[in-house]
Structures are given as structure tokens and as C-alpha cells.
Design a protein around this motif. Structure first.
Motif, PDB file in Angstrom:
ATOM      1  N   UNK A 252      27.591  41.576  33.483  1.00 11.54           N
ATOM      2  CA  UNK A 252      28.526  41.433  32.357  1.00 11.54           C
ATOM      3  C   UNK A 252      28.459  42.623  31.410  1.00 11.54           C
ATOM      4  N   UNK A 253      27.253  43.184  31.216  1.00 11.88           N
ATOM      5  CA  UNK A 253      27.116  44.343  30.328  1.00 11.88           C
ATOM      6  C   UNK A 253      27.866  45.561  30.860  1.00 11.88           C
ATOM      7  N   UNK A 254      27.991  45.630  32.186  1.00 21.48           N
ATOM      8  CA  UNK A 254      28.726  46.741  32.783  1.00 21.48           C
ATOM      9  C   UNK A 254      30.190  46.370  33.038  1.00 21.48           C
ATOM     10  N   UNK A 255      30.652  45.338  32.323  1.00 24.63           N
ATOM     11  CA  UNK A 255      32.042  44.906  32.365  1.00 24.63           C
ATOM     12  C   UNK A 255      32.466  44.443  33.760  1.00 24.63           C
ATOM     13  N   UNK A 256      31.694  43.514  34.264  1.00 23.11           N
ATOM     14  CA  UNK A 256      32.020  42.913  35.545  1.00 23.11           C
ATOM     15  C   UNK A 256      31.782  41.418  35.495  1.00 23.11           C
ATOM     16  N   UNK A 257      32.384  40.682  36.412  1.00 22.49           N
ATOM     17  CA  UNK A 257      32.154  39.253  36.498  1.00 22.49           C
ATOM     18  C   UNK A 257      32.801  38.458  35.391  1.00 22.49           C
ATOM     19  N   UNK A 258      32.065  37.461  34.872  1.00 20.65           N
ATOM     20  CA  UNK A 258      32.629  36.474  33.956  1.00 20.65           C
ATOM     21  C   UNK A 258      33.083  37.046  32.624  1.00 20.65           C
ATOM     22  N   UNK A 259      32.540  38.179  32.197  1.00 20.32           N
ATOM     23  CA  UNK A 259      32.944  38.739  30.905  1.00 20.32           C
ATOM     24  C   UNK A 259      34.430  39.091  30.888  1.00 20.32           C
ATOM     25  N   UNK A 260      35.009  39.338  32.046  1.00 23.38           N
ATOM     26  CA  UNK A 260      36.428  39.695  32.114  1.00 23.38           C
ATOM     27  C   UNK A 260      37.339  38.507  31.799  1.00 23.38           C
ATOM     28  N   UNK A 261      36.770  37.309  31.765  1.00 21.80           N
ATOM     29  CA  UNK A 261      37.568  36.140  31.403  1.00 21.80           C
ATOM     30  C   UNK A 261      38.005  36.189  29.943  1.00 21.80           C
ATOM     31  N   UNK A 262      37.421  37.104  29.180  1.00 23.81           N
ATOM     32  CA  UNK A 262      37.886  37.337  27.802  1.00 23.81           C
ATOM     33  C   UNK A 262      39.154  38.177  27.756  1.00 23.81           C
ATOM     34  N   UNK A 263      39.583  38.713  28.909  1.00 25.14           N
ATOM     35  CA  UNK A 263      40.725  39.625  28.952  1.00 25.14           C
ATOM     36  C   UNK A 263      41.718  39.209  30.038  1.00 25.14           C
ATOM     37  N   UNK A 264      42.493  38.158  29.795  1.00 26.09           N
ATOM     38  CA  UNK A 264      43.448  37.701  30.822  1.00 26.09           C
ATOM     39  C   UNK A 264      44.417  38.785  31.291  1.00 26.09           C
ATOM     40  N   UNK A 265      44.826  39.666  30.386  1.00 27.39           N
ATOM     41  CA  UNK A 265      45.742  40.738  30.794  1.00 27.39           C
ATOM     42  C   UNK A 265      45.096  41.660  31.820  1.00 27.39           C
ATOM     43  N   UNK A 266      43.804  41.909  31.657  1.00 26.04           N
ATOM     44  CA  UNK A 266      43.093  42.752  32.624  1.00 26.04           C
ATOM     45  C   UNK A 266      42.947  42.022  33.955  1.00 26.04           C
ATOM     46  N   UNK A 267      42.689  40.719  33.913  1.00 25.61           N
ATOM     47  CA  UNK A 267      42.629  39.944  35.157  1.00 25.61           C
ATOM     48  C   UNK A 267      43.927  40.113  35.939  1.00 25.61           C
ATOM     49  N   UNK A 268      45.038  39.982  35.237  1.00 23.65           N
ATOM     50  CA  UNK A 268      46.342  40.110  35.885  1.00 23.65           C
ATOM     51  C   UNK A 268      46.520  41.506  36.470  1.00 23.65           C
ATOM     52  N   UNK A 269      46.125  42.525  35.711  1.00 19.85           N
ATOM     53  CA  UNK A 269      46.287  43.904  36.179  1.00 19.85           C
ATOM     54  C   UNK A 269      45.447  44.162  37.427  1.00 19.85           C
ATOM     55  N   UNK A 270      44.224  43.652  37.448  1.00 22.52           N
ATOM     56  CA  UNK A 270      43.345  43.866  38.598  1.00 22.52           C
ATOM     57  C   UNK A 270      43.937  43.222  39.846  1.00 22.52           C
ATOM     58  N   UNK A 271      44.284  41.946  39.739  1.00 21.08           N
ATOM     59  CA  UNK A 271      44.810  41.252  40.924  1.00 21.08           C
ATOM     60  C   UNK A 271      46.120  41.893  41.380  1.00 21.08           C
ATOM     61  N   UNK A 272      46.962  42.255  40.432  1.00 17.46           N
ATOM     62  CA  UNK A 272      48.248  42.851  40.773  1.00 17.46           C
ATOM     63  C   UNK A 272      48.079  44.169  41.523  1.00 17.46           C
TER      64      UNK A 272
END
Length: 327
Positions: A104-124
Motif C-alpha cells: 500500500x505504501x508503494x501505491x498498490x493493492x487496497x490503497x487504490x480503493x481510495x481512487x475510483x477514477x484511477x481504478x477505472x483508468x487502470x482497467x480501461x
């Protein structure tokens, strides 16, 4: 209805995937996460964590294996997903659930759940980079600190192109503390039009019945429950199909343990192989009292030859567990 073996970094490696999938009931499994940061990885890195790619992306039993990626850079994840497909990955899975602090400290895994827009961008981006015939799936938790954004995250993942979601029914803050909130799996399934798998706290057939009742979904991903009770998927599959359920006894587990030890000996150095054996055996103590007896006997043993004598046919020495081993 499908039953999946969860990816568990540092535990469910290719050795344990090999052994566990040779029991019936597991429809597919997932590699340990492959961490993606700022570059295109080499093929050997994929083969190290997902050697099944060199054998049709299947375990020795023929169980399909998906490749899981973890990271936060959409373009870099897309490039590595495309390479994984070239290497034979049948499905690309994206990790948004790992609770480990270092991850999570290296911006991976569950911490990304704080950024839904980034989740969408990654999957897209990943969806656009891989062939249309190869599904992109995702694993998520209910949130980082609170579950308030779980539905927004699920929407973001599916709108981005995820064809399936696995929901670990806890937040990152809850870690693995019981209970799992299976009712939230039902809420996620209500708002997305893709299959949702329930994950978390399914330790027994009875747990699966309760999980199915509360969550409303039959599909399940098993992690620690399957590692601790290797025939759990087999039991659930039998119940699903209306067949009699006959649980494994300790004499059924011992050959699996011996096989796991042999595979560990071949792959790992003598320095690390005993630790892997003890790691799995410690988890088996949850379901089998005999495992605790064996664990106590080998707890301080790091000599591979002595462990061979205890566990392997033809090399067994008299001991607490030797008489219990078949043959």
C-alpha cells in the motif's frame, strides 16, 4: 457456479497450486501478484511467479491459472498485461485488495480503493491493451478504511471493462479479522452486471452455505480456508452437485504433504524448503489435530534429510507420524 483458489502472495505459490488443484473442485486459480512499477518486465519474471505459463497456463492437474498484476500506473500495467497475454495468460486479473503495508505504501493493492477514477483508468487501459478474447477481471476489498465507497469502486471497475469481480468482504483496515461482511457482496452484485465471487471467512462447507445465503452469490474464492482444509473445494463442489460429501481425513492429507515437500525440495534451497513445509503445516493445524503433532515434532528441524526420513515413502524413520503414513 465456480470455485476459485485465491492468490496469496508468499503462500499459494506454484508448488501449493500444483498440490491443491490435484484435489477436485477447483475451477481456476490465480498466480501470486506480479508487481508492476515503471517498466516492462521480462518474460523470466513472469515465469518465475507463474511458471504454469510454460505449460499452457495450467497446473499439473489441468486447472487454468490466471495471471494477476498489481500496480498503479495504467499504461505500464497495460503494457505488462499485453506481454502476459503473449506469454499465454488466458485471463488478466488486477489486484485492488492486497492489504500489506509495504504494498500500500508503494501505491498498490487496497490503497487504490481510495481512487475510483484511477481504478477505472487502470482497467480501461488494460482492457484496451489485451486481445478482446482475453477477459480482464479484478479483485477488490470493501474499501481502505470504510466500506462507504465499495459500490463506487465496483462500478468503476466494471465500467472500465472488468468481466468479473472477486470481493473480499472486509476493508483493508480490517485485514483478516472476522467477521467477513458477506452482506456487502450482495450489495455489490446488485449494482453490477457481471459475476461476483464472494471471498473471506469460508473455512468450511457450513460457512459456504451461510455465505451463499447472506451474499446471494454461489461463486466463491477460497484462500486460507482451502489451504487449511485442502478438500474444501471438493466438499463444496459435491454439495453443489447434490453428491455425498466425504471429508478428507489425515491419512488423505499426508500424501499431499509429502508431495508438497518433494516439490519444495526440488525448487527451493535447503535453507528455505523446511520453512515452506512448516508454513503450510501450521495452517493445517486449524483443521487436523494430527498436524499439530507433526508440527511439534518438526518445529525446530531444519535438516532436509531428517525431514525426508519423516515424510517420504521409502525413507521414513520410526517416529510419531511415520506409523500414520500409508505404506
Amino acid at each position: 457456479m465456480q470455485i476459485a483458489l485465491a492468490p496469496m502472495e508468499g503462500l499459494v505459490d506454484d508448488i501449493l497450486r500444483d498440490v491443491l488443484t490435484r484435489t477436485t473442485g477447483i475451477d481456476w486459480c490465480v498466480s501470486e501478484f506480479i508487481r508492476v512499477s515503471d517498466r516492462l518486465l521480462c518474460a523470466s519474471h513472469f515465469h518465475q511467479l507463474a511458471p504454469e505459463l510454460q505449460h499452457g497456463a495450467r497446473t499439473r492437474a489441468g486447472t487454468p491459472m490466471r495471471v494477476q498484476l498489481l500496480g498503479s500506473d495504467p499504461a505500464c500495467l497495460a503494457d505488462n498485461a499485453a506481454l502476459a497475454c503473449q506469454l499465454g495468460a488466458p485471463v488478466i486479473d488486477l489486484n485492488f485488495g492486497c492489504p500489506a503495508k509495504t504494498v500500500n505504501k508503494s501505491r498498490g493493492g487496497a490503497v487504490l480503493l481510495n481512487e475510483p477514477d484511477l481504478l477505472h483508468a487502470i482497467v480501461s487501459e488494460v482492457r484496451q491493451a489485451v486481445p478482446p478474447s482475453i477477459p480482464v477481471t479484478a479483485k477488490m476489498r470493501l474499501g481502505y478504511a470504510l466500506p462507504d465507497g465499495a459500490l463506487d469502486c465496483a462500478h468503476a471497475l466494471v465500467d472500465g471493462g472488468a468481466a468479473q469481480l472477486v470481493v473480499h468482504a472486509r476493508t483493508r483496515a480490517e485485514g483478516y479479522k472476522p467477521p467477513a461482511h458477506w452482506e456487502w457482496v450482495a450489495r455489490v452484485q446488485d449494482v453490477v452486471a457481471v459475476p461476483v465471487f464472494a471471498n473471506g471467512d469460508v473455512w468450511s462447507l457450513e460457512d459456504w452455505y451461510r455465505c451463499r445465503e447472506v451474499s446471494g452469490v454461489a461463486d466463491v474464492m477460497l484462500g486460507r480456508g482451502l489451504v487449511s482444509r485442502p478438500d474444501l473445494a471438493r466438499q463444496i463442489a459435491a454439495a453443489r452437485d447434490g453428491c455425498p460429501v466425504t471429508p478428507f481425513c489425515w491419512t488423505d492429507i499426508l500424501p499431499m504433504l509429502a508431495d508438497f515437500w518433494q516439490l519444495s525440495r526440488r525448487k527451493l534451497s535447503p535453507r528455505y524448503a523446511p520453512g515452506r513445509l512448516k508454513q503450510w503445516l501450521a495452517m493445517l493445524t486449524r483443521s487436523y489435530p494430527e498436524a499439530a503433532v507433526l508440527f511439534a515434532e518438526i518445529r525446530r528441524e531444519n535438516d532436509c534429510a531428517r525431514l525426508d526420513a519423516l515424510l517420504l515413502p521409502g525413507e521414513r524413520a520410526p517416529g510419531v507420524m511415520a506409523a500414520a503414513l500409508p505404506g
